[in-house]
Design a protein around this motif. Structure first.
Motif, mmCIF file in Angstrom:
data_model
loop_
_atom_site.group_PDB
_atom_site.id
_atom_site.type_symbol
_atom_site.label_atom_id
_atom_site.label_comp_id
_atom_site.label_asym_id
_atom_site.label_seq_id
_atom_site.Cartn_x
_atom_site.Cartn_y
_atom_site.Cartn_z
ATOM 1 N N LYS A 140 46.981 47.671 58.899
ATOM 2 C CA LYS A 140 45.600 47.939 59.241
ATOM 3 C C LYS A 140 44.662 46.965 58.561
ATOM 4 C CE LYS A 140 42.124 51.498 59.228
ATOM 5 N NZ LYS A 140 41.751 52.831 58.922
ATOM 6 N N GLY A 141 45.066 46.383 57.480
ATOM 7 C CA GLY A 141 44.203 45.427 56.788
ATOM 8 C C GLY A 141 43.576 46.035 55.548
ATOM 9 N N VAL A 142 42.484 45.433 55.127
ATOM 10 C CA VAL A 142 41.796 45.863 53.916
ATOM 11 C C VAL A 142 41.106 47.196 54.150
ATOM 12 C CG1 VAL A 142 39.990 45.257 52.270
ATOM 13 C CG2 VAL A 142 41.438 43.470 53.238
ATOM 14 N N GLU A 143 41.213 48.073 53.165
ATOM 15 C CA GLU A 143 40.544 49.367 53.216
ATOM 16 C C GLU A 143 39.585 49.457 52.036
ATOM 17 O OE1 GLU A 143 43.446 52.484 53.451
ATOM 18 O OE2 GLU A 143 44.551 51.456 55.029
ATOM 19 N N ALA A 144 38.505 50.199 52.226
ATOM 20 C CA ALA A 144 37.503 50.341 51.172
ATOM 21 C C ALA A 144 38.112 50.900 49.888
ATOM 22 C CB ALA A 144 36.358 51.216 51.661
ATOM 23 N N SER A 145 39.122 51.743 50.022
ATOM 24 C CA SER A 145 39.748 52.340 48.832
ATOM 25 C C SER A 145 40.434 51.294 47.947
ATOM 26 C CB SER A 145 40.760 53.402 49.258
ATOM 27 O OG SER A 145 41.803 52.823 50.022
ATOM 28 N N MET A 146 40.691 50.113 48.477
ATOM 29 C CA MET A 146 41.335 49.041 47.718
ATOM 30 C C MET A 146 40.350 48.276 46.826
ATOM 31 S SD MET A 146 43.579 47.381 50.758
ATOM 32 C CE MET A 146 44.790 48.285 51.678
ATOM 33 N N MET A 147 39.066 48.401 47.133
ATOM 34 C CA MET A 147 38.058 47.585 46.461
ATOM 35 C C MET A 147 37.957 47.819 44.951
ATOM 36 S SD MET A 147 36.823 45.415 48.599
ATOM 37 C CE MET A 147 35.232 44.902 47.960
ATOM 38 N N PRO A 148 37.978 49.059 44.447
ATOM 39 C CA PRO A 148 37.881 49.221 42.992
ATOM 40 C C PRO A 148 39.010 48.511 42.241
ATOM 41 C CG PRO A 148 37.364 51.286 44.069
ATOM 42 C CD PRO A 148 37.893 50.358 45.145
ATOM 43 N N ALA A 149 40.224 48.637 42.722
ATOM 44 C CA ALA A 149 41.354 47.972 42.059
ATOM 45 C C ALA A 149 41.188 46.451 42.113
ATOM 46 C CB ALA A 149 42.666 48.392 42.709
ATOM 47 N N MET A 150 40.764 45.950 43.270
ATOM 48 C CA MET A 150 40.565 44.510 43.401
ATOM 49 C C MET A 150 39.435 44.047 42.485
ATOM 50 S SD MET A 150 41.892 42.019 44.841
ATOM 51 C CE MET A 150 41.531 40.294 44.966
ATOM 52 N N GLY A 151 38.394 44.863 42.348
ATOM 53 C CA GLY A 151 37.300 44.535 41.434
ATOM 54 C C GLY A 151 37.791 44.426 40.002
ATOM 55 N N SER A 152 38.674 45.334 39.610
ATOM 56 C CA SER A 152 39.248 45.279 38.262
ATOM 57 C C SER A 152 40.045 43.999 38.057
ATOM 58 C CB SER A 152 40.148 46.488 38.010
ATOM 59 O OG SER A 152 39.390 47.664 38.002
ATOM 60 N N VAL A 153 40.807 43.617 39.063
ATOM 61 C CA VAL A 153 41.602 42.389 38.977
ATOM 62 C C VAL A 153 40.687 41.169 38.845
ATOM 63 C CG1 VAL A 153 43.163 40.880 40.281
ATOM 64 C CG2 VAL A 153 43.578 43.350 40.209
ATOM 65 N N VAL A 154 39.666 41.101 39.712
ATOM 66 C CA VAL A 154 38.755 39.949 39.694
ATOM 67 C C VAL A 154 38.018 39.865 38.359
ATOM 68 C CG1 VAL A 154 36.655 38.986 40.727
ATOM 69 C CG2 VAL A 154 38.491 39.821 42.192
ATOM 70 N N THR A 155 37.467 40.983 37.905
ATOM 71 C CA THR A 155 36.715 40.933 36.646
ATOM 72 C C THR A 155 37.622 40.654 35.446
ATOM 73 O OG1 THR A 155 36.738 43.359 36.501
ATOM 74 C CG2 THR A 155 34.774 42.343 37.443
ATOM 75 N N SER A 156 38.839 41.175 35.439
ATOM 76 C CA SER A 156 39.773 40.863 34.346
ATOM 77 C C SER A 156 40.106 39.385 34.325
ATOM 78 C CB SER A 156 41.062 41.673 34.494
ATOM 79 O OG SER A 156 40.818 43.024 34.277
ATOM 80 N N ALA A 167 32.581 49.928 52.803
ATOM 81 C CA ALA A 167 32.874 51.293 53.266
ATOM 82 C C ALA A 167 31.983 51.651 54.451
ATOM 83 C CB ALA A 167 32.682 52.288 52.125
ATOM 84 N N LEU A 168 30.703 51.326 54.364
ATOM 85 C CA LEU A 168 29.781 51.612 55.464
ATOM 86 C C LEU A 168 30.139 50.811 56.714
ATOM 87 C CD1 LEU A 168 26.383 51.741 53.547
ATOM 88 C CD2 LEU A 168 27.569 53.660 54.628
ATOM 89 N N ALA A 169 30.471 49.541 56.531
ATOM 90 C CA ALA A 169 30.823 48.691 57.669
ATOM 91 C C ALA A 169 32.101 49.182 58.347
ATOM 92 C CB ALA A 169 30.986 47.244 57.215
ATOM 93 N N LEU A 170 33.102 49.564 57.563
ATOM 94 C CA LEU A 170 34.352 50.066 58.140
ATOM 95 C C LEU A 170 34.130 51.386 58.863
ATOM 96 C CD1 LEU A 170 36.881 49.186 55.309
ATOM 97 C CD2 LEU A 170 36.731 48.137 57.579
ATOM 98 N N GLU A 171 33.282 52.231 58.308
ATOM 99 C CA GLU A 171 32.969 53.508 58.954
ATOM 100 C C GLU A 171 32.282 53.268 60.297
ATOM 101 O OE1 GLU A 171 29.801 57.009 58.070
ATOM 102 O OE2 GLU A 171 31.114 56.468 56.393
#
Length: 109
Positions: A1-17, A47-51
């Motif tokens: 399905k591709g990228v989901e909004a629920s993936m964003m917090p984890a990805m944010g942690s990776v990017v900021t780390s 999340a809004l765009a995907l919705e």
């Protein structure tokens, strides 16, 4: 399905780390706060765009199916190609294959 909004917090942690490690002493509380703000905004926007996209998906699919019922793939591809070149003639130089080949590739997308 591709990228989901629920993936964003984890990805944010990776990017900021990663940035924190790369920037070392340059990773200040202000930089951290700015990244948190931007990432939170991106997460909410996504999340809004995907919705909104989910709500439109069936309408888009049914209208495309209707077009496919009324025209052949070759006709639709030709319309897409001709409209694109009509709107942006400078893009024609990007296509190195003959029009007929590009017409079918447009419909395959």
């Amino acid at each position: 399905k591709g990228v989901e909004a629920s993936m964003m917090p984890a990805m944010g942690s990776v990017v900021t780390s990663m940035l924190k490690e790369c920037l070392g002493k340059e990773w200040t509380p202000e930089v951290s706060k700015a990244w948190k703000y931007v990432w939170d905004w991106l997460t909410k926007s996504m999340a809004l765009a995907l919705e909104a996209a989910d709500e439109c998906t069936s309408l888009v699919q049914s209208s495309w199916d209707m077009a496919m019922d009324n025209f052949s793939e070759e006709e639709l591809g030709g319309m897409l190609y001709d409209t694109l070149i009509g709107i942006a003639p400078n893009l024609k130089q990007m296509f190195h294959r003959p029009r007929q080949v590009m017409v079918m590739k447009f419909v395959e997308m």
